[in-house]
Design a protein around this motif. Sequence first.
Motif, PDB file in Angstrom:
ATOM      1  N   ALA A 122       0.961  12.923  -0.555  1.00  0.00           N
ATOM      2  CA  ALA A 122       0.077  13.839   0.502  1.00  0.00           C
ATOM      3  C   ALA A 122       0.849  15.277   0.689  1.00  0.00           C
ATOM      4  CB  ALA A 122      -0.364  12.722   1.110  1.00  0.00           C
ATOM      5  N   GLY A 123       1.938  14.948   0.794  1.00  0.00           N
ATOM      6  CA  GLY A 123       2.382  15.896   1.472  1.00  0.00           C
ATOM      7  C   GLY A 123       2.381  17.743   0.715  1.00  0.00           C
ATOM      8  N   ARG A 124       2.052  17.669  -1.408  1.00  0.00           N
ATOM      9  CA  ARG A 124       1.697  18.602  -2.029  1.00  0.00           C
ATOM     10  C   ARG A 124       0.319  18.485  -2.320  1.00  0.00           C
ATOM     11  NH1 ARG A 124       0.835  16.448  -6.648  1.00  0.00           N
ATOM     12  NH2 ARG A 124       1.436  14.563  -7.476  1.00  0.00           N
ATOM     13  N   THR A 125      -0.793  17.517  -2.110  1.00  0.00           N
ATOM     14  CA  THR A 125      -2.169  17.572  -2.415  1.00  0.00           C
ATOM     15  C   THR A 125      -2.358  17.563  -1.212  1.00  0.00           C
ATOM     16  OG1 THR A 125      -2.329  14.925  -1.603  1.00  0.00           O
ATOM     17  CG2 THR A 125      -1.801  15.495  -4.110  1.00  0.00           C
ATOM     18  N   VAL A 126      -2.587  17.922  -0.285  1.00  0.00           N
ATOM     19  CA  VAL A 126      -3.282  18.146   1.142  1.00  0.00           C
ATOM     20  C   VAL A 126      -3.240  19.586   1.288  1.00  0.00           C
ATOM     21  CG1 VAL A 126      -3.615  17.633   3.384  1.00  0.00           C
ATOM     22  CG2 VAL A 126      -3.392  15.559   1.820  1.00  0.00           C
ATOM     23  N   PRO A 127      -1.165  19.902   1.385  1.00  0.00           N
ATOM     24  CA  PRO A 127      -1.517  21.573   1.441  1.00  0.00           C
ATOM     25  C   PRO A 127      -2.590  22.372   0.506  1.00  0.00           C
ATOM     26  CG  PRO A 127      -0.009  20.367   2.211  1.00  0.00           C
ATOM     27  CD  PRO A 127      -0.234  19.134   0.876  1.00  0.00           C
ATOM     28  N   ALA A 128      -2.162  21.692  -1.217  1.00  0.00           N
ATOM     29  CA  ALA A 128      -3.003  22.140  -1.964  1.00  0.00           C
ATOM     30  C   ALA A 128      -4.112  22.859  -2.052  1.00  0.00           C
ATOM     31  CB  ALA A 128      -2.605  21.979  -3.313  1.00  0.00           C
ATOM     32  N   LEU A 129      -5.209  21.397  -1.064  1.00  0.00           N
ATOM     33  CA  LEU A 129      -6.323  21.976  -1.433  1.00  0.00           C
ATOM     34  C   LEU A 129      -6.610  22.491   0.245  1.00  0.00           C
ATOM     35  CD1 LEU A 129      -9.648  20.860  -2.722  1.00  0.00           C
ATOM     36  CD2 LEU A 129      -9.311  19.002  -0.236  1.00  0.00           C
ATOM     37  N   GLN A 130      -6.034  22.659   1.024  1.00  0.00           N
ATOM     38  CA  GLN A 130      -5.736  23.524   2.172  1.00  0.00           C
ATOM     39  C   GLN A 130      -6.046  25.121   1.567  1.00  0.00           C
ATOM     40  OE1 GLN A 130      -6.396  22.582   5.824  1.00  0.00           O
ATOM     41  NE2 GLN A 130      -7.641  23.713   5.369  1.00  0.00           N
ATOM     42  N   ARG A 131      -5.038  25.095   0.603  1.00  0.00           N
ATOM     43  CA  ARG A 131      -5.080  26.673   0.287  1.00  0.00           C
ATOM     44  C   ARG A 131      -6.029  26.956  -0.466  1.00  0.00           C
ATOM     45  NH1 ARG A 131       0.069  24.267  -1.256  1.00  0.00           N
ATOM     46  NH2 ARG A 131      -0.567  24.608  -3.571  1.00  0.00           N
ATOM     47  N   ILE A 132      -7.283  26.226  -1.293  1.00  0.00           N
ATOM     48  CA  ILE A 132      -8.504  26.170  -2.072  1.00  0.00           C
ATOM     49  C   ILE A 132      -8.950  26.646  -0.809  1.00  0.00           C
ATOM     50  CG2 ILE A 132      -9.991  25.266  -3.682  1.00  0.00           C
ATOM     51  CD1 ILE A 132      -7.243  23.934  -4.959  1.00  0.00           C
ATOM     52  N   ALA A 133      -9.475  25.333  -0.113  1.00  0.00           N
ATOM     53  CA  ALA A 133     -10.647  25.507   0.873  1.00  0.00           C
ATOM     54  C   ALA A 133     -10.731  27.046   1.877  1.00  0.00           C
ATOM     55  CB  ALA A 133     -10.355  24.582   1.852  1.00  0.00           C
ATOM     56  N   ASP A 134      -9.681  27.563   2.111  1.00  0.00           N
ATOM     57  CA  ASP A 134      -9.079  28.753   2.955  1.00  0.00           C
ATOM     58  C   ASP A 134      -9.647  30.017   1.568  1.00  0.00           C
ATOM     59  OD1 ASP A 134      -8.480  27.699   5.374  1.00  0.00           O
ATOM     60  OD2 ASP A 134      -6.448  27.923   4.252  1.00  0.00           O
TER      61      ASP A 134
ATOM     62  N   ARG B 135       0.648  -1.270  -0.027  1.00  0.00           N
ATOM     63  CA  ARG B 135      -0.037  -0.026  -0.262  1.00  0.00           C
ATOM     64  C   ARG B 135       0.693   1.396   0.413  1.00  0.00           C
ATOM     65  NH1 ARG B 135      -4.880  -1.600   1.837  1.00  0.00           N
ATOM     66  NH2 ARG B 135      -5.335   0.449   3.725  1.00  0.00           N
ATOM     67  N   GLU B 136       1.940   1.431  -0.823  1.00  0.00           N
ATOM     68  CA  GLU B 136       2.778   2.547  -0.856  1.00  0.00           C
ATOM     69  C   GLU B 136       3.065   2.436  -2.348  1.00  0.00           C
ATOM     70  OE1 GLU B 136       4.759   4.975  -1.500  1.00  0.00           O
ATOM     71  OE2 GLU B 136       4.880   4.796   0.957  1.00  0.00           O
ATOM     72  N   TRP B 137       2.854   3.614  -3.151  1.00  0.00           N
ATOM     73  CA  TRP B 137       3.044   4.307  -4.770  1.00  0.00           C
ATOM     74  C   TRP B 137       4.740   4.723  -4.372  1.00  0.00           C
ATOM     75  CZ3 TRP B 137      -0.274   4.048  -8.366  1.00  0.00           C
ATOM     76  CH2 TRP B 137      -1.292   4.641  -7.378  1.00  0.00           C
ATOM     77  N   GLY B 138       5.652   4.534  -3.914  1.00  0.00           N
ATOM     78  CA  GLY B 138       7.066   4.766  -3.814  1.00  0.00           C
ATOM     79  C   GLY B 138       7.611   3.139  -4.164  1.00  0.00           C
ATOM     80  N   GLU B 139       6.240   2.063  -3.671  1.00  0.00           N
ATOM     81  CA  GLU B 139       7.320   1.360  -4.696  1.00  0.00           C
ATOM     82  C   GLU B 139       7.704   1.052  -5.746  1.00  0.00           C
ATOM     83  OE1 GLU B 139       8.129  -1.532  -2.449  1.00  0.00           O
ATOM     84  OE2 GLU B 139       6.829  -1.238  -0.574  1.00  0.00           O
ATOM     85  N   VAL B 140       6.985   1.161  -6.641  1.00  0.00           N
ATOM     86  CA  VAL B 140       7.411   1.732  -8.215  1.00  0.00           C
ATOM     87  C   VAL B 140       8.555   2.798  -8.605  1.00  0.00           C
ATOM     88  CG1 VAL B 140       6.609   2.237 -10.841  1.00  0.00           C
ATOM     89  CG2 VAL B 140       5.113   1.293  -8.720  1.00  0.00           C
ATOM     90  N   GLU B 141       9.684   2.616  -8.664  1.00  0.00           N
ATOM     91  CA  GLU B 141      10.968   2.880  -9.296  1.00  0.00           C
ATOM     92  C   GLU B 141      10.771   4.533  -9.687  1.00  0.00           C
ATOM     93  OE1 GLU B 141      14.999   2.493 -12.013  1.00  0.00           O
ATOM     94  OE2 GLU B 141      13.703   0.726 -11.686  1.00  0.00           O
ATOM     95  N   GLY B 142      11.371   5.399  -8.525  1.00  0.00           N
ATOM     96  CA  GLY B 142      11.188   6.204  -9.542  1.00  0.00           C
ATOM     97  C   GLY B 142       9.892   7.162  -8.600  1.00  0.00           C
ATOM     98  N   ALA B 143       8.732   6.395  -7.900  1.00  0.00           N
ATOM     99  CA  ALA B 143       7.212   6.874  -8.128  1.00  0.00           C
ATOM    100  C   ALA B 143       7.455   8.204  -6.981  1.00  0.00           C
ATOM    101  CB  ALA B 143       6.448   6.663  -8.469  1.00  0.00           C
ATOM    102  N   GLU B 144       5.957   8.900  -6.673  1.00  0.00           N
ATOM    103  CA  GLU B 144       6.913   9.529  -5.315  1.00  0.00           C
ATOM    104  C   GLU B 144       5.905   8.476  -4.513  1.00  0.00           C
ATOM    105  OE1 GLU B 144       4.924  14.302  -5.764  1.00  0.00           O
ATOM    106  OE2 GLU B 144       3.478  12.514  -6.770  1.00  0.00           O
ATOM    107  N   THR B 145       6.815   8.902  -3.179  1.00  0.00           N
ATOM    108  CA  THR B 145       6.008   8.174  -2.294  1.00  0.00           C
ATOM    109  C   THR B 145       4.669   8.385  -1.476  1.00  0.00           C
ATOM    110  OG1 THR B 145       6.913   9.092  -0.265  1.00  0.00           O
ATOM    111  CG2 THR B 145       8.273   7.797  -1.000  1.00  0.00           C
ATOM    112  N   ASN B 146       3.981   7.521  -1.414  1.00  0.00           N
ATOM    113  CA  ASN B 146       2.664   8.549  -0.130  1.00  0.00           C
ATOM    114  C   ASN B 146       2.965   9.473   0.329  1.00  0.00           C
ATOM    115  OD1 ASN B 146       1.884   5.511  -0.983  1.00  0.00           O
ATOM    116  ND2 ASN B 146       0.932   5.143   0.944  1.00  0.00           N
TER     117      ASN B 146
END
Length: 239
Positions: free
Chosen positions: A156-168, A141-152
């Motif tokens: 989340a470290g870019r998507t969650v703050p992005a939606l928070q900025r929008i909602a605010d 259950r981890e994207w980072g298992e794919v070579e060169g991919a983002e980790t979970n």
Amino acid sequence: DHPVTEMGQLTETKQYPQTFFQPDPGSCQVILVRHGQSAPYVEGQPFPLVEGQGDPPLSPLGEWQAKQVGERLSSEPITAIYATSLQRTSQTAAPLATSLGLDVTIEPDLREVFLGVGEGGTFRKMSAEGHPSTVAMRANREWGEVEGAETNAQFAGRTVPALQRIADRHPDQLIAVFVHGGTIGSLVAHALGINMFSMMGSRNSALSLLVVNGNQWVVRSFNDAGHAGPLTADAEPPT
């Protein structure tokens, strides 16, 4: 029978009706919309890339799904529409934006998870053929298992703050945010405090509803695709 006092006078019994959820003042209600079905990957013909990520357009079925989303949400009091820097989300948002007379604002940080060696469409082939890295990805259950991919965590470290900025930016408003299946999994899982793979599989064009008030996120619905009909991945768009 009515309750009575010692003097024989009737008294009122106070009633407490069952209530329903109401967003707290200042909350932003966010309709997350997964893009319509994108064009298939053809072996040896990788998708064009935008900042390293595959950027296929919508398939004919995806274009039909976009119209259904536009019709489904056209009567909602939506005040703003967002999409990502990958064209399939802005294409899906277009019918609704036209109907409501709103512009589509692009938020690049809500784009799909970066898939490393699987970018350009090859992840679909890897997944279908049971490539060891995609097997490990699902097992752990981890994207980072794919070579060169983002980790979970990176995702989340870019998507969650992005939606928070929008909602605010939109207190006490309802907005529509057109994103990707992985992004929806990341955002909904954040609200629930669980692994994002537990919320994967949102259907193309499905709706999910979050209520965001500061760091308080509430999930109101997930994967509502009633407007899309009983379609399979290889279905032709209805005429």
